[in-house]
Write a protein that holds these residues in place. Sequence first.
Motif, PDB file in Angstrom:
ATOM      1  N   GLY A  99      -7.621  19.188  -2.449  1.00 49.95           N
ATOM      2  CA  GLY A  99      -8.600  19.400  -1.396  1.00 49.95           C
ATOM      3  C   GLY A  99      -8.007  19.377   0.000  1.00 49.95           C
ATOM      4  O   GLY A  99      -6.976  18.773   0.240  1.00 49.95           O
ATOM      5  N   PHE A 100      -8.657  20.063   0.893  1.00 51.50           N
ATOM      6  CA  PHE A 100      -8.262  20.118   2.293  1.00 51.50           C
ATOM      7  C   PHE A 100      -9.474  20.533   3.100  1.00 51.50           C
ATOM      8  O   PHE A 100     -10.220  21.419   2.694  1.00 51.50           O
ATOM      9  CB  PHE A 100      -7.133  21.131   2.507  1.00 51.50           C
ATOM     10  N   VAL A 101      -9.706  19.902   4.223  1.00 52.72           N
ATOM     11  CA  VAL A 101     -10.814  20.268   5.099  1.00 52.72           C
ATOM     12  C   VAL A 101     -10.232  20.987   6.314  1.00 52.72           C
ATOM     13  O   VAL A 101      -9.463  20.401   7.071  1.00 52.72           O
ATOM     14  CB  VAL A 101     -11.609  19.026   5.551  1.00 52.72           C
ATOM     15  N   PRO A 102     -10.569  22.265   6.494  1.00 51.34           N
ATOM     16  CA  PRO A 102     -10.089  22.970   7.688  1.00 51.34           C
ATOM     17  C   PRO A 102     -10.532  22.244   8.948  1.00 51.34           C
ATOM     18  O   PRO A 102     -11.567  21.572   8.970  1.00 51.34           O
ATOM     19  CB  PRO A 102     -10.761  24.338   7.589  1.00 51.34           C
ATOM     20  N   GLN A 103      -9.755  22.393   9.998  1.00 50.31           N
ATOM     21  CA  GLN A 103     -10.026  21.722  11.262  1.00 50.31           C
ATOM     22  C   GLN A 103     -10.526  22.728  12.309  1.00 50.31           C
ATOM     23  O   GLN A 103     -10.328  23.938  12.148  1.00 50.31           O
ATOM     24  CB  GLN A 103      -8.751  21.036  11.757  1.00 50.31           C
ATOM     25  N   PRO A 104     -11.183  22.257  13.380  1.00 45.66           N
ATOM     26  CA  PRO A 104     -11.646  23.181  14.417  1.00 45.66           C
ATOM     27  C   PRO A 104     -10.510  24.096  14.887  1.00 45.66           C
ATOM     28  O   PRO A 104      -9.386  23.665  15.093  1.00 45.66           O
ATOM     29  CB  PRO A 104     -12.114  22.238  15.534  1.00 45.66           C
ATOM     30  N   ASP A 142      -9.314  26.535  13.016  1.00 49.05           N
ATOM     31  CA  ASP A 142      -8.713  27.169  11.841  1.00 49.05           C
ATOM     32  C   ASP A 142      -9.501  28.404  11.432  1.00 49.05           C
ATOM     33  O   ASP A 142     -10.740  28.385  11.434  1.00 49.05           O
ATOM     34  CB  ASP A 142      -8.694  26.216  10.645  1.00 49.05           C
ATOM     35  N   PRO A 143      -8.803  29.481  11.057  1.00 41.75           N
ATOM     36  CA  PRO A 143      -9.502  30.637  10.484  1.00 41.75           C
ATOM     37  C   PRO A 143      -9.836  30.332   9.025  1.00 41.75           C
ATOM     38  O   PRO A 143      -9.067  29.688   8.314  1.00 41.75           O
ATOM     39  CB  PRO A 143      -8.468  31.762  10.589  1.00 41.75           C
ATOM     40  N   VAL A 144     -11.005  30.751   8.599  1.00 39.52           N
ATOM     41  CA  VAL A 144     -11.443  30.586   7.213  1.00 39.52           C
ATOM     42  C   VAL A 144     -12.188  31.842   6.774  1.00 39.52           C
ATOM     43  O   VAL A 144     -12.637  32.632   7.602  1.00 39.52           O
ATOM     44  CB  VAL A 144     -12.361  29.350   7.024  1.00 39.52           C
ATOM     45  N   VAL A 145     -12.325  31.997   5.479  1.00 39.37           N
ATOM     46  CA  VAL A 145     -13.111  33.095   4.924  1.00 39.37           C
ATOM     47  C   VAL A 145     -14.385  32.478   4.355  1.00 39.37           C
ATOM     48  O   VAL A 145     -14.325  31.548   3.550  1.00 39.37           O
ATOM     49  CB  VAL A 145     -12.339  33.853   3.824  1.00 39.37           C
ATOM     50  N   CYS A 180     -14.176  33.913   9.628  1.00 37.72           N
ATOM     51  CA  CYS A 180     -14.778  32.972  10.574  1.00 37.72           C
ATOM     52  C   CYS A 180     -13.708  32.045  11.147  1.00 37.72           C
ATOM     53  O   CYS A 180     -12.571  32.021  10.692  1.00 37.72           O
ATOM     54  CB  CYS A 180     -15.822  32.107   9.868  1.00 37.72           C
ATOM     55  N   GLU A 181     -14.124  31.295  12.156  1.00 37.19           N
ATOM     56  CA  GLU A 181     -13.292  30.244  12.735  1.00 37.19           C
ATOM     57  C   GLU A 181     -14.105  28.953  12.691  1.00 37.19           C
ATOM     58  O   GLU A 181     -15.307  28.962  12.985  1.00 37.19           O
ATOM     59  CB  GLU A 181     -12.954  30.596  14.179  1.00 37.19           C
ATOM     60  N   VAL A 182     -13.466  27.863  12.325  1.00 35.91           N
ATOM     61  CA  VAL A 182     -14.144  26.567  12.280  1.00 35.91           C
ATOM     62  C   VAL A 182     -14.383  26.104  13.711  1.00 35.91           C
ATOM     63  O   VAL A 182     -13.459  26.056  14.518  1.00 35.91           O
ATOM     64  CB  VAL A 182     -13.301  25.522  11.513  1.00 35.91           C
ATOM     65  N   GLU A 183     -15.622  25.786  14.023  1.00 35.67           N
ATOM     66  CA  GLU A 183     -15.961  25.263  15.348  1.00 35.67           C
ATOM     67  C   GLU A 183     -16.086  23.745  15.340  1.00 35.67           C
ATOM     68  O   GLU A 183     -15.715  23.091  16.292  1.00 35.67           O
ATOM     69  CB  GLU A 183     -17.278  25.866  15.831  1.00 35.67           C
ATOM     70  N   ARG A 184     -16.652  23.208  14.257  1.00 36.83           N
ATOM     71  CA  ARG A 184     -16.908  21.766  14.210  1.00 36.83           C
ATOM     72  C   ARG A 184     -16.891  21.319  12.750  1.00 36.83           C
ATOM     73  O   ARG A 184     -17.286  22.048  11.860  1.00 36.83           O
ATOM     74  CB  ARG A 184     -18.273  21.474  14.837  1.00 36.83           C
ATOM     75  N   VAL A 185     -16.434  20.101  12.529  1.00 31.82           N
ATOM     76  CA  VAL A 185     -16.464  19.493  11.201  1.00 31.82           C
ATOM     77  C   VAL A 185     -17.222  18.182  11.317  1.00 31.82           C
ATOM     78  O   VAL A 185     -16.897  17.343  12.167  1.00 31.82           O
ATOM     79  CB  VAL A 185     -15.044  19.220  10.657  1.00 31.82           C
TER      80      VAL A 185
END
Length: 113
Positions: A22-27, A29-32, A67-72
């Motif tokens: 597991g890994f949580v993308p950070q603000p 980071d590009p994601v699909v 997308c891009e991560v804005e907030r976690v």
Amino acid sequence: RNATRSREWLLVTEPPKDPDQGFVPQPGDPVVYFHQGHLDQLMEFPETRAEQLPWEEYPDMKPVEMCEVERVTYQVPSANEDDSHAVFAVLSLRRLSDRSGNADRPAPEAGPS
């Protein structure tokens, strides 16, 4: 599953060599974003449903969006729940297609990761 082990992913700061870790993308980071994956997650964990789902707010949304991560943020079980309840990472995303002027607002929360 051991509750302590199931929450170790909260400490991960780099993408793991083994995807099962597991890994949580950070603000930033590009994601699909996969619409079907979000639906599948909601079927398994209906309690995580947001007030408004991304495809309700963005009817032009494609099945797959860059997308891009804005907030976690995290959904953590309350003190009176047992250790078997999951901790969820909730990602707020911005569609990269919106940067070109289609909209200047972030996509709604994409649900648990």
